[in-house]
Motif scaffolding. Sequence first.
Motif, PDB file in Angstrom:
ATOM      1  N   SER A 173     125.047  28.221  42.117  1.00  0.00           N
ATOM      2  CA  SER A 173     124.178  27.042  42.141  1.00  0.00           C
ATOM      3  C   SER A 173     124.216  26.389  40.768  1.00  0.00           C
ATOM      4  O   SER A 173     123.457  26.746  39.864  1.00  0.00           O
ATOM      5  CB  SER A 173     122.745  27.451  42.502  1.00  0.00           C
ATOM      6  OG  SER A 173     121.885  26.332  42.488  1.00  0.00           O
ATOM      7  N   THR A 195     124.464  23.214  46.360  1.00  0.00           N
ATOM      8  CA  THR A 195     123.422  23.647  45.432  1.00  0.00           C
ATOM      9  C   THR A 195     122.094  23.003  45.809  1.00  0.00           C
ATOM     10  O   THR A 195     122.047  22.005  46.508  1.00  0.00           O
ATOM     11  CB  THR A 195     123.770  23.270  44.009  1.00  0.00           C
ATOM     12  OG1 THR A 195     123.886  21.849  43.935  1.00  0.00           O
ATOM     13  CG2 THR A 195     125.057  23.911  43.579  1.00  0.00           C
ATOM     14  N   ARG A 245     119.941  29.989  39.346  1.00  0.00           N
ATOM     15  CA  ARG A 245     120.292  28.603  39.060  1.00  0.00           C
ATOM     16  C   ARG A 245     121.010  28.559  37.707  1.00  0.00           C
ATOM     17  O   ARG A 245     120.658  29.284  36.788  1.00  0.00           O
ATOM     18  CB  ARG A 245     119.049  27.714  38.964  1.00  0.00           C
ATOM     19  CG  ARG A 245     118.010  27.947  40.052  1.00  0.00           C
ATOM     20  CD  ARG A 245     118.368  27.225  41.334  1.00  0.00           C
ATOM     21  NE  ARG A 245     117.266  27.321  42.288  1.00  0.00           N
ATOM     22  CZ  ARG A 245     117.132  28.273  43.208  1.00  0.00           C
ATOM     23  NH1 ARG A 245     118.036  29.243  43.261  1.00  0.00           N
ATOM     24  NH2 ARG A 245     116.111  28.283  44.043  1.00  0.00           N
TER      25      ARG A 245
END
Length: 415
Positions: free
Chosen positions: A120, A415, A91
Amino acid sequence: MSHTILTILTLLAGVLVVYHHLGYPLLLKWLADRRKETPPVALPQRAYRPAAADAERPVVAIVIPAYNEEDHVADKLRNLAMLDYPSDRLRVVLACDGCTDATAERAWRVAREPECRDLSLQILEFRQNRGKVAVLNHVIPNIDCDLLALSDVSALVSVDALLVAADCFQDPKVGVITGSYRLFGSYHPQVGHQSGESLYWQYQSEIKRKEGALGSTMGVHGAFYMIRRDLFEPLDLDVINDDFMLPMRIVARGYRALYEPRILALELESAGLDLDRSRRRRIAAGNMQQLVRLGALLRPSLRGVAFVFASGKALRALMPFLLLLLLGGSAVLAVHSRVFLALFLVQAVVYLTAFVVQRIGPARVVWPLQALHYLVQGHLVGLVGSVRYLLGLERGRWRRANLALATPAPETPGT
């Protein structure tokens, strides 16, 4: 009696100055060499191809606080998109702290590029600038991950950095991981050598490696470092050097901070002399703050950690004052002693040489003189920063604000 006390204090200051600059690095090398370093585990050749072990890799979140970074944000996001780590375990959070330029707009544009489609990415846009610490305190508690990486926008990271870090974090005693820091374009073709700042960071990288062999490296560089997410604790808003305070509070809890040279952070932004002095002054103020607030690192029970903190960070914070005491004391005592006269003259030559280099221009002299200038200037700026902190003039630029002003932008598609 006063003459005797001044003599003792001057000699003590001289011993500590020599110990910090020469004795400690040599002693550190000797102690580190006596300990057998565990050879690094060979990394799997993932080569961007999915592997069976991917599902077991820790979830990593990279948090990037940003303020007016439109010049570097595109390169940063493209760099993160190229990291060799499973995309479903990674992330990225870009926190734009009241930016007044096109940082967020450029980030959105890059996020739509084909090479970034699997990244993401979450972009948070805060309308009011509150400072890095306030942003970290607000953003990190809302992130669900195993490992947390903090990185500067202007620093590029080596492609296998996350694989290396995930491997190192298999040791439950490791709470912090930092890597090697390098400056882009630090070599001067005109004079055929590296800048004083580049030499300094190479020296610091070697010191960190040896400190790590004794228990824990002292401090990390904010360009890129990683911690275990569950070890994060919100910082006081007046913290000056968050990239030292946060990791070292984890070390004070009994975890190790590991220096891993296979992880590389390359700094793209070149600082001018004025900006460099301002940054070093702020770091010096932070060093004094750390000495005041992290006294727990001096506990004898921490052994190697206490030794490297006292010999490195603590003495570095006190060094400008020790140098002043050494210069002033030897000047007074030189009237009655040839030894102190010689000591005073040596210091005078060193400081005069640094002044001349400053006037000529550091880039125009040979590298030993450039290194000497960088060292002397660093202590002078350090004196200013430390005094500013002690007088309450340098307590961090972070301001409190209404968190309702934070407006998270929607995540990128997918995402």
